[in-house]
Design a protein around this motif. Structure first.
Motif, PDB file in Angstrom:
ATOM      1  N   ALA A   1       0.843  -1.191   0.000  1.00 35.86           N
ATOM      2  CA  ALA A   1       0.000   0.000   0.000  1.00 35.86           C
ATOM      3  C   ALA A   1       0.885   1.251   0.000  1.00 35.86           C
ATOM      4  O   ALA A   1       1.908   1.297   0.690  1.00 35.86           O
ATOM      5  N   MET A   2       0.502   2.227  -0.799  1.00 35.85           N
ATOM      6  CA  MET A   2       1.295   3.452  -0.864  1.00 35.85           C
ATOM      7  C   MET A   2       1.115   4.252   0.422  1.00 35.85           C
ATOM      8  O   MET A   2      -0.014   4.435   0.886  1.00 35.85           O
ATOM      9  N   PRO A   3       2.222   4.739   1.006  1.00 32.78           N
ATOM     10  CA  PRO A   3       2.117   5.573   2.210  1.00 32.78           C
ATOM     11  C   PRO A   3       1.368   6.868   1.890  1.00 32.78           C
ATOM     12  O   PRO A   3       1.330   7.318   0.753  1.00 32.78           O
ATOM     13  N   GLU A   4       0.779   7.446   2.886  1.00 37.33           N
ATOM     14  CA  GLU A   4       0.044   8.695   2.723  1.00 37.33           C
ATOM     15  C   GLU A   4       1.028   9.847   2.494  1.00 37.33           C
ATOM     16  O   GLU A   4       1.900  10.108   3.340  1.00 37.33           O
ATOM     17  N   PRO A   5       0.933  10.561   1.349  1.00 40.04           N
ATOM     18  CA  PRO A   5       1.884  11.649   1.063  1.00 40.04           C
ATOM     19  C   PRO A   5       1.922  12.707   2.163  1.00 40.04           C
ATOM     20  O   PRO A   5       3.001  13.223   2.494  1.00 40.04           O
ATOM     21  N   GLY A   6       0.742  13.048   2.726  1.00 39.55           N
ATOM     22  CA  GLY A   6       0.726  14.072   3.765  1.00 39.55           C
ATOM     23  C   GLY A   6       1.548  13.667   4.979  1.00 39.55           C
ATOM     24  O   GLY A   6       2.242  14.493   5.582  1.00 39.55           O
ATOM     25  N   LEU A   7       1.495  12.385   5.331  1.00 40.67           N
ATOM     26  CA  LEU A   7       2.257  11.894   6.473  1.00 40.67           C
ATOM     27  C   LEU A   7       3.752  11.922   6.169  1.00 40.67           C
ATOM     28  O   LEU A   7       4.575  12.259   7.038  1.00 40.67           O
TER      29      LEU A   7
ATOM     30  N   ALA B   1       5.925   8.836  -2.227  1.00 41.46           N
ATOM     31  CA  ALA B   1       4.855   7.878  -1.932  1.00 41.46           C
ATOM     32  C   ALA B   1       4.699   6.871  -3.070  1.00 41.46           C
ATOM     33  O   ALA B   1       4.509   5.669  -2.836  1.00 41.46           O
ATOM     34  N   LEU B   2       4.772   7.343  -4.312  1.00 36.20           N
ATOM     35  CA  LEU B   2       4.644   6.446  -5.462  1.00 36.20           C
ATOM     36  C   LEU B   2       5.840   5.490  -5.547  1.00 36.20           C
ATOM     37  O   LEU B   2       5.674   4.305  -5.867  1.00 36.20           O
ATOM     38  N   LEU B   3       7.026   6.010  -5.256  1.00 37.28           N
ATOM     39  CA  LEU B   3       8.211   5.140  -5.266  1.00 37.28           C
ATOM     40  C   LEU B   3       8.100   4.073  -4.178  1.00 37.28           C
ATOM     41  O   LEU B   3       8.433   2.904  -4.401  1.00 37.28           O
ATOM     42  N   ALA B   4       7.615   4.466  -3.019  1.00 38.03           N
ATOM     43  CA  ALA B   4       7.443   3.509  -1.923  1.00 38.03           C
ATOM     44  C   ALA B   4       6.355   2.494  -2.248  1.00 38.03           C
ATOM     45  O   ALA B   4       6.358   1.372  -1.724  1.00 38.03           O
ATOM     46  N   GLY B   5       5.428   2.872  -3.133  1.00 40.88           N
ATOM     47  CA  GLY B   5       4.375   1.955  -3.550  1.00 40.88           C
ATOM     48  C   GLY B   5       4.817   0.979  -4.613  1.00 40.88           C
ATOM     49  O   GLY B   5       4.031   0.128  -5.036  1.00 40.88           O
ATOM     50  N   GLY B   6       6.085   1.084  -5.072  1.00 45.51           N
ATOM     51  CA  GLY B   6       6.627   0.107  -6.014  1.00 45.51           C
ATOM     52  C   GLY B   6       6.844   0.605  -7.421  1.00 45.51           C
ATOM     53  O   GLY B   6       7.333  -0.143  -8.271  1.00 45.51           O
ATOM     54  N   LEU B   7       6.501   1.872  -7.714  1.00 45.69           N
ATOM     55  CA  LEU B   7       6.699   2.388  -9.065  1.00 45.69           C
ATOM     56  C   LEU B   7       8.150   2.801  -9.285  1.00 45.69           C
ATOM     57  O   LEU B   7       8.858   3.173  -8.345  1.00 45.69           O
ATOM     58  N   SER B   8       8.573   2.746 -10.543  1.00 39.95           N
ATOM     59  CA  SER B   8       9.890   3.268 -10.905  1.00 39.95           C
ATOM     60  C   SER B   8       9.788   4.781 -11.003  1.00 39.95           C
ATOM     61  O   SER B   8       8.676   5.345 -11.052  1.00 39.95           O
ATOM     62  N   ILE B   9      10.929   5.460 -11.064  1.00 45.29           N
ATOM     63  CA  ILE B   9      10.880   6.921 -11.126  1.00 45.29           C
ATOM     64  C   ILE B   9      10.258   7.388 -12.434  1.00 45.29           C
ATOM     65  O   ILE B   9       9.553   8.400 -12.488  1.00 45.29           O
ATOM     66  N   THR B  10      10.465   6.609 -13.527  1.00 44.95           N
ATOM     67  CA  THR B  10       9.859   6.961 -14.816  1.00 44.95           C
ATOM     68  C   THR B  10       8.334   6.838 -14.738  1.00 44.95           C
ATOM     69  O   THR B  10       7.599   7.729 -15.182  1.00 44.95           O
ATOM     70  N   ASP B  11       7.850   5.718 -14.167  1.00 50.44           N
ATOM     71  CA  ASP B  11       6.401   5.522 -14.048  1.00 50.44           C
ATOM     72  C   ASP B  11       5.786   6.532 -13.090  1.00 50.44           C
ATOM     73  O   ASP B  11       4.656   7.002 -13.306  1.00 50.44           O
ATOM     74  N   ALA B  12       6.507   6.845 -12.017  1.00 51.94           N
ATOM     75  CA  ALA B  12       5.995   7.821 -11.057  1.00 51.94           C
ATOM     76  C   ALA B  12       5.876   9.199 -11.702  1.00 51.94           C
ATOM     77  O   ALA B  12       4.889   9.919 -11.485  1.00 51.94           O
ATOM     78  N   ALA B  13       6.887   9.585 -12.511  1.00 50.75           N
ATOM     79  CA  ALA B  13       6.839  10.879 -13.197  1.00 50.75           C
ATOM     80  C   ALA B  13       5.651  10.936 -14.141  1.00 50.75           C
ATOM     81  O   ALA B  13       4.928  11.942 -14.212  1.00 50.75           O
ATOM     82  N   GLU B  14       5.419   9.847 -14.866  1.00 49.75           N
ATOM     83  CA  GLU B  14       4.280   9.795 -15.781  1.00 49.75           C
ATOM     84  C   GLU B  14       2.969   9.887 -15.020  1.00 49.75           C
ATOM     85  O   GLU B  14       2.043  10.589 -15.446  1.00 49.75           O
TER      86      GLU B  14
END
Length: 356
Positions: free
Chosen positions: A285-291, A307-320
């Protein structure tokens, strides 16, 4: 006998109390040993007094439970009658019966009485064993023993209900922390599972006909060994502690751990024997960005990326996902490194997941 019946309630919350209670029943009934047997499903992990231990082991090891001539009396026992040897067999049949000669007589047992009762919808019989010196059960004694039937039904049914509640509580607690878990009974069948497990099952790991099935052949072989042990081992035998690695076709591997079931959930009538807990079955589960922003003094944009990186996405996918170019994402990541005192993306993710 009334004092013994008063103790039956102890077994509702403490399944280990059955042995002591049955010993007390033997003392009150003038018997040497006692065994609890499920009438329709015979397994070796049943409660029994210490005096019958060797006999019960032999009874199941040589499959005498499949050819016990006394089983013909079960319908009468479930109808409320206390059954005895002389009710079911003639003296000549008793003298020549192989089970009597090979299982009972070598351990000094000769006479029995069976008290039928129900555990919810499952038929059970409490069998009392006497030696030749103690003599057979007489009619006046069976009338007294018949009083145990309703109390045994009440205790066993309540014990089953309490056990189910305990199991649901155990798997429910794991559900709250998104930890998938299933519970197996003495036959290796799934009797409880939580929503986190259901959410993670797919073609690689699934439940079919109440059996846990995995596509990974090596892992399935290990799982089959666990089930075989559960089926054959005594009730208190230790379960394997080595985790099972399950490889999946298009997802990361899953680690399965086998844990014992204890307390009220481990009652003989419910039959729960092991809890299987899965690691990495479902996506993190992705951590809460506000936290994250509050914990590490990140900007909202930096926190959303982390938060997206911690949820398992790559930096390219997170940027998209965020609608930004990769260079912007890299700059935000560098800023997050500086503010958290980390230097690599896995290090940052591990740090963030500790507060998730």
């Amino acid at each position: 006998m009334s004092s013994v019946m008063a103790r039956l309630g102890d077994a509702v919350v403490d399944p280990t109390a059955w042995t002591d209670i049955m010993t007390s029943i033997c003392e009150a009934a003038g018997a040497t040993g006692a065994v609890l047997l499920q009438s329709d499903v015979r397994t070796p992990d049943v409660p029994r007094t210490a005096s019958t231990e060797e006999m019960v082991q032999l009874y199941f090891a040589h499959n005498w439970h499949e050819q016990d001539s006394r089983a013909s009396g079960v319908p009468r026992a479930m109808a409320g009658e206390v059954i005895t040897d002389q009710d079911l067999l003639t003296p000549e049949q008793i003298r020549s019966d192989p089970m009597y000669n090979e299982v009972l007589y070598p351990f000094g047992f000769k006479w029995f009485a069976g008290i039928g009762f129900w555990a919810d919808s499952a038929p059970w019989v409490l069998t009392l064993q006497r030696t030749g010196k103690e003599g057979h059960f007489e009619t006046r004694e069976t009338r007294l023993l018949a009083q145990l039937g309703p109390r045994l039904t009440e205790t066993a049914t309540l014990s089953t209900v309490v056990g189910r509640i305990a199991l649901s509580s155990m798997t429910g607690i794991l559900d709250r922390v998104r930890q998938p878990a299933v519970v197996l009974d003495r036959a290796g069948l799934v009797i409880n599972r939580n929503e986190a497990a259901d959410a993670g099952f797919d073609a690689d790991i699934r439940i079919r006909d109440r059996r846990l099935i995995v596509r990974d052949r090596a892992a399935q072989a290990r799982l089959d060994q666990v089930v075989d042990l559960i089926r054959a081992a005594p009730e208190r035998a230790a379960l394997p502690i080595e985790p099972i690695l399950i490889r999946r076709t298009h997802k990361g591997p899953v680690v399965l751990r086998v844990l014992p079931v204890d307390g009220a959930a481990r009652n003989v009538f419910l039959g729960a024997r092991a809890m299987l807990v899965f690691a990495n079955l479902t996506p993190r589960a992705m951590p809460e960005p506000g936290l994250i922003a509050q914990a590490f003094d990140l900007t909202p944009a930096e926190a959303r990326l982390v938060a997206l990186l911690a949820g398992g996405l790559s930096i390219t996918d997170a940027a998209e996902r965020l609608g930004i170019v990769r260079d912007t994402a890299r700059n935000q990541l560098k800023s997050a490194f500086a503010k958290t005192g980390t230097h690599r993306q896995p290090e940052l993710v591990n740090l963030v997941l500790r507060i998730a």
